[in-house]
Design a protein around this motif. Structure first.
Motif, PDB file in Angstrom:
ATOM      1  N   TYR A  51       0.829  -1.209   0.000  1.00  0.00           N
ATOM      2  CA  TYR A  51       0.000   0.000   0.000  1.00  0.00           C
ATOM      3  C   TYR A  51       0.860   1.255   0.000  1.00  0.00           C
ATOM      4  O   TYR A  51       1.784   1.388   0.808  1.00  0.00           O
ATOM      5  N   HIS A  52       0.532   2.168  -0.914  1.00  0.00           N
ATOM      6  CA  HIS A  52       1.205   3.466  -0.992  1.00  0.00           C
ATOM      7  C   HIS A  52       0.348   4.533  -0.332  1.00  0.00           C
ATOM      8  O   HIS A  52      -0.829   4.691  -0.659  1.00  0.00           O
ATOM      9  N   ASP A  53       0.937   5.278   0.595  1.00  0.00           N
ATOM     10  CA  ASP A  53       0.239   6.381   1.261  1.00  0.00           C
ATOM     11  C   ASP A  53       0.389   7.646   0.424  1.00  0.00           C
ATOM     12  O   ASP A  53       1.470   8.235   0.356  1.00  0.00           O
ATOM     13  N   SER A  54      -0.680   8.057  -0.215  1.00  0.00           N
ATOM     14  CA  SER A  54      -0.637   9.260  -1.037  1.00  0.00           C
ATOM     15  C   SER A  54      -0.436  10.498  -0.167  1.00  0.00           C
ATOM     16  O   SER A  54      -0.949  10.581   0.945  1.00  0.00           O
ATOM     17  N   CYS A  55       0.294  11.453  -0.702  1.00  0.00           N
ATOM     18  CA  CYS A  55       0.723  12.608   0.096  1.00  0.00           C
ATOM     19  C   CYS A  55      -0.425  13.403   0.703  1.00  0.00           C
ATOM     20  O   CYS A  55      -0.430  13.701   1.894  1.00  0.00           O
ATOM     21  N   MET A 100       0.243  -7.069  -6.006  1.00  0.00           N
ATOM     22  CA  MET A 100      -0.655  -5.967  -6.302  1.00  0.00           C
ATOM     23  C   MET A 100      -0.266  -4.722  -5.510  1.00  0.00           C
ATOM     24  O   MET A 100       0.111  -4.807  -4.344  1.00  0.00           O
ATOM     25  N   LEU A 101      -0.363  -3.572  -6.168  1.00  0.00           N
ATOM     26  CA  LEU A 101      -0.126  -2.277  -5.541  1.00  0.00           C
ATOM     27  C   LEU A 101      -1.459  -1.572  -5.357  1.00  0.00           C
ATOM     28  O   LEU A 101      -2.256  -1.481  -6.285  1.00  0.00           O
ATOM     29  N   LEU A 102      -1.679  -1.052  -4.163  1.00  0.00           N
ATOM     30  CA  LEU A 102      -2.910  -0.335  -3.848  1.00  0.00           C
ATOM     31  C   LEU A 102      -2.610   1.072  -3.363  1.00  0.00           C
ATOM     32  O   LEU A 102      -1.566   1.330  -2.774  1.00  0.00           O
ATOM     33  N   ALA A 103      -3.551   1.975  -3.590  1.00  0.00           N
ATOM     34  CA  ALA A 103      -3.489   3.331  -3.044  1.00  0.00           C
ATOM     35  C   ALA A 103      -4.900   3.909  -3.123  1.00  0.00           C
ATOM     36  O   ALA A 103      -5.811   3.281  -3.680  1.00  0.00           O
ATOM     37  N   GLY A 104      -5.061   5.109  -2.597  1.00  0.00           N
ATOM     38  CA  GLY A 104      -6.379   5.729  -2.568  1.00  0.00           C
ATOM     39  C   GLY A 104      -6.535   6.911  -3.480  1.00  0.00           C
ATOM     40  O   GLY A 104      -7.551   7.607  -3.409  1.00  0.00           O
TER      41      GLY A 104
END
Length: 256
Positions: free
Chosen positions: A141-145, A211-215
């Protein structure tokens, strides 16, 4: 149904990128909101939140778009967006646009107080602690800025992801480090943006995740594009699609 138990009316602010590039995220968001007991409305006249104009210094067009959004959504109990950056624009930056405006300042404040990013709304406001989806994959999971730094979104998606049967979350190094998209930043400074996303995809690959996830769609499209150019088979999806169990569509920008 009594007034005390009546489902809250939620206006779904779908966002431009979801509307134009990934409608499945909007459908997933609506499904999750309904599962959380909400009455979901999607005003057809909605357009851009004004963030590109705002970030480029075009306050006039940003204010015009803000007024349109406020007029369209202010009648709902909540306004929810499947995007940390758009939600932050609506919640944090709209009030800045109307400071000292006798006609719009208070109206904007009431609007912005009702704005939430999707996953934080589900957990923090509706008390959702888990979902019924199943997925036998390892994800990262990538934490969007904007979501992380402006709205404090970090534990909420991880809380819901941990409830998915079969899913394993493998944290990447520097999950809170920018992917290089930054809205108009990637257009103004493409070389810098390219180097940033190259470092990001390296840390994604190191996790061994499927899998890569983000919001945020902007971040996802940026990282997906780079992964595709590198020949990676890592799937890229919006976290709402996984939480809603809607993973039959093609991954963002290719993938497996």
């Amino acid at each position: 149904m009594t007034a005390e138990t009546q489902a809250p009316k939620v206006g779904l602010f779908a966002t431009c990128l979801v509307d134009l590039f990934r409608p499945s995220v909007g459908f997933a968001a609506a499904k999750l909101l309904e599962e959380a007991g909400c009455e979901v409305h999607v005003p057809l006249a909605q357009t851009c939140c004004g963030q590109p104009a705002y970030n480029s210094g075009d306050r006039k067009d940003a204010k015009d778009l803000a007024k349109q959004a406020i007029e369209l959504f202010e009648g709902f109990d909540y306004i929810v967006a499947p995007s940390g950056s758009c939600a932050a624009m609506l919640k944090m930056h709209y009030p800045e646009l109307f400071q000292g405006d006798a006609e719009w300042e208070e109206r904007c404040r009431r609007f912005s107080d009702k704005v939430y990013e999707l996953v934080s709304f589900l957990t923090d406001i509706r008390g959702m602690s888990g979902v019924t989806a199943r997925l036998s994959k390892t994800v990262t999971y990538h934490d969007s800025c904007s979501g992380l730094r402006e709205l404090g979104i970090s534990h909420q998606p991880r809380q819901l992801l941990s409830s998915i049967d079969g899913l394993k979350l493998e944290e990447m190094a520097g999950s809170d480090v920018c992917c290089g998209f930054g809205g108009t930043f990637c257009v103004k400074y493409p070389d810098i943006s390219g180097k940033i996303v190259s470092k990001k995809t390296a840390t994604i690959t190191e996790t061994g995740a499927d899998m890569l996830l983000a919001g945020d769609m902007g971040c996802l499209m940026n990282m997906a594009g780079k992964l595709k150019r590198e020949g990676s088979s890592i799937e890229v999806r919006h976290v709402a699609e996984v939480l809603a169990g809607m993973t039959d569509s093609r991954p963002i920008a290719g993938g497996k």
